[in-house]
Motif scaffolding. Structure first.
Motif, PDB file in Angstrom:
ATOM      1  N   LEU A   8     112.734  16.275 -47.064  1.00 53.86           N
ATOM      2  CA  LEU A   8     113.672  17.355 -47.331  1.00 53.86           C
ATOM      3  C   LEU A   8     112.920  18.617 -47.761  1.00 53.86           C
ATOM      4  O   LEU A   8     113.257  19.730 -47.339  1.00 53.86           O
ATOM      5  N   GLU A   9     111.882  18.420 -48.557  1.00 55.97           N
ATOM      6  CA  GLU A   9     111.067  19.554 -48.980  1.00 55.97           C
ATOM      7  C   GLU A   9     110.353  20.186 -47.778  1.00 55.97           C
ATOM      8  O   GLU A   9     110.293  21.412 -47.649  1.00 55.97           O
ATOM      9  N   ARG A  10     109.827  19.349 -46.899  1.00 53.52           N
ATOM     10  CA  ARG A  10     109.174  19.873 -45.692  1.00 53.52           C
ATOM     11  C   ARG A  10     110.174  20.645 -44.833  1.00 53.52           C
ATOM     12  O   ARG A  10     109.850  21.697 -44.280  1.00 53.52           O
ATOM     13  N   LEU A  11     111.392  20.100 -44.732  1.00 57.13           N
ATOM     14  CA  LEU A  11     112.432  20.783 -43.968  1.00 57.13           C
ATOM     15  C   LEU A  11     112.722  22.157 -44.574  1.00 57.13           C
ATOM     16  O   LEU A  11     112.773  23.163 -43.862  1.00 57.13           O
ATOM     17  N   ALA A  12     112.887  22.210 -45.895  1.00 56.17           N
ATOM     18  CA  ALA A  12     113.168  23.478 -46.577  1.00 56.17           C
ATOM     19  C   ALA A  12     112.041  24.483 -46.329  1.00 56.17           C
ATOM     20  O   ALA A  12     112.302  25.663 -46.074  1.00 56.17           O
ATOM     21  N   MET A  28     120.821  19.772 -53.551  1.00 58.02           N
ATOM     22  CA  MET A  28     120.379  18.370 -53.501  1.00 58.02           C
ATOM     23  C   MET A  28     119.212  18.139 -54.447  1.00 58.02           C
ATOM     24  O   MET A  28     119.171  17.131 -55.160  1.00 58.02           O
ATOM     25  N   PHE A  29     118.276  19.073 -54.460  1.00 57.65           N
ATOM     26  CA  PHE A  29     117.135  18.950 -55.360  1.00 57.65           C
ATOM     27  C   PHE A  29     117.579  19.006 -56.825  1.00 57.65           C
ATOM     28  O   PHE A  29     117.074  18.261 -57.661  1.00 57.65           O
ATOM     29  N   VAL A  30     118.536  19.865 -57.128  1.00 60.40           N
ATOM     30  CA  VAL A  30     119.047  19.947 -58.502  1.00 60.40           C
ATOM     31  C   VAL A  30     119.664  18.612 -58.900  1.00 60.40           C
ATOM     32  O   VAL A  30     119.431  18.111 -60.008  1.00 60.40           O
ATOM     33  N   SER A  40     112.471  26.861 -55.255  1.00 59.19           N
ATOM     34  CA  SER A  40     111.859  27.334 -54.020  1.00 59.19           C
ATOM     35  C   SER A  40     112.913  27.536 -52.921  1.00 59.19           C
ATOM     36  O   SER A  40     112.926  28.561 -52.233  1.00 59.19           O
ATOM     37  N   ALA A  41     113.810  26.570 -52.774  1.00 59.55           N
ATOM     38  CA  ALA A  41     114.857  26.666 -51.753  1.00 59.55           C
ATOM     39  C   ALA A  41     115.798  27.836 -52.045  1.00 59.55           C
ATOM     40  O   ALA A  41     116.136  28.616 -51.143  1.00 59.55           O
TER      41      ALA A  41
END
Length: 135
Positions: A8-12, A28-30, A40-41
């Motif tokens: 998901l981080e790579r996608l962002a 989602m990260f929150v 970052s997102a």
């Protein structure tokens, strides 16, 4: 089913700025407590307020204050007040004062002290003035 937060981080990171999915990814990260990734997102989609809110929600107060300051957000005063209350509840008075120093804002107690000093100074001048006139 385990979540793939690295993916998901790579996608962002691969999405273009202001992509509509970045806000959802940030949320989602929150939800799972990944503050840096959420920030970052949110910043990538030009939502500094959401980034600050994520930090506050995840008790990353220093980061929240830093972001608010870096993005010239008007909400820094109330944010500092919330964080100060949080620190004082945990008996971290020195850290609360340090927070205001880092933010280059006068601590509320300093404002009060300055006002009290000014009032005392005015009373002193008034006493001197009366003494001079009385001579």
């Amino acid at each position: 089913m385990p979540e793939d937060y690295d993916g998901l981080e790579r996608l962002a990171n691969s999405l273009p700025e202001n992509h509509k999915l970045l806000t959802d990814i940030g949320q989602m990260f929150v939800t799972v407590g990944m503050c840096e990734q959420a920030v970052s997102a949110f910043l990538k989609c030009n939502q500094p307020k959401a980034a600050v809110d994520a930090c506050v929600h995840l008790n990353q107060w220093n980061k929240a204050v830093e972001l608010a300051k870096n993005h010239s957000m008007k909400e820094i005063g109330p944010l500092l007040s919330k964080y100060t209350s949080h620190l004082l509840e945990k008996n971290k008075t020195l850290e609360a004062v340090e927070l205001y120093r880092k933010a280059q804002l006068p601590h509320p107690d300093q404002k009060l002290t300055a006002k009290q000093n000014q009032e005392q100074e005015i009373r002193g001048y008034q006493c001197i003035s009366r003494a001079v006139r009385g001579r």
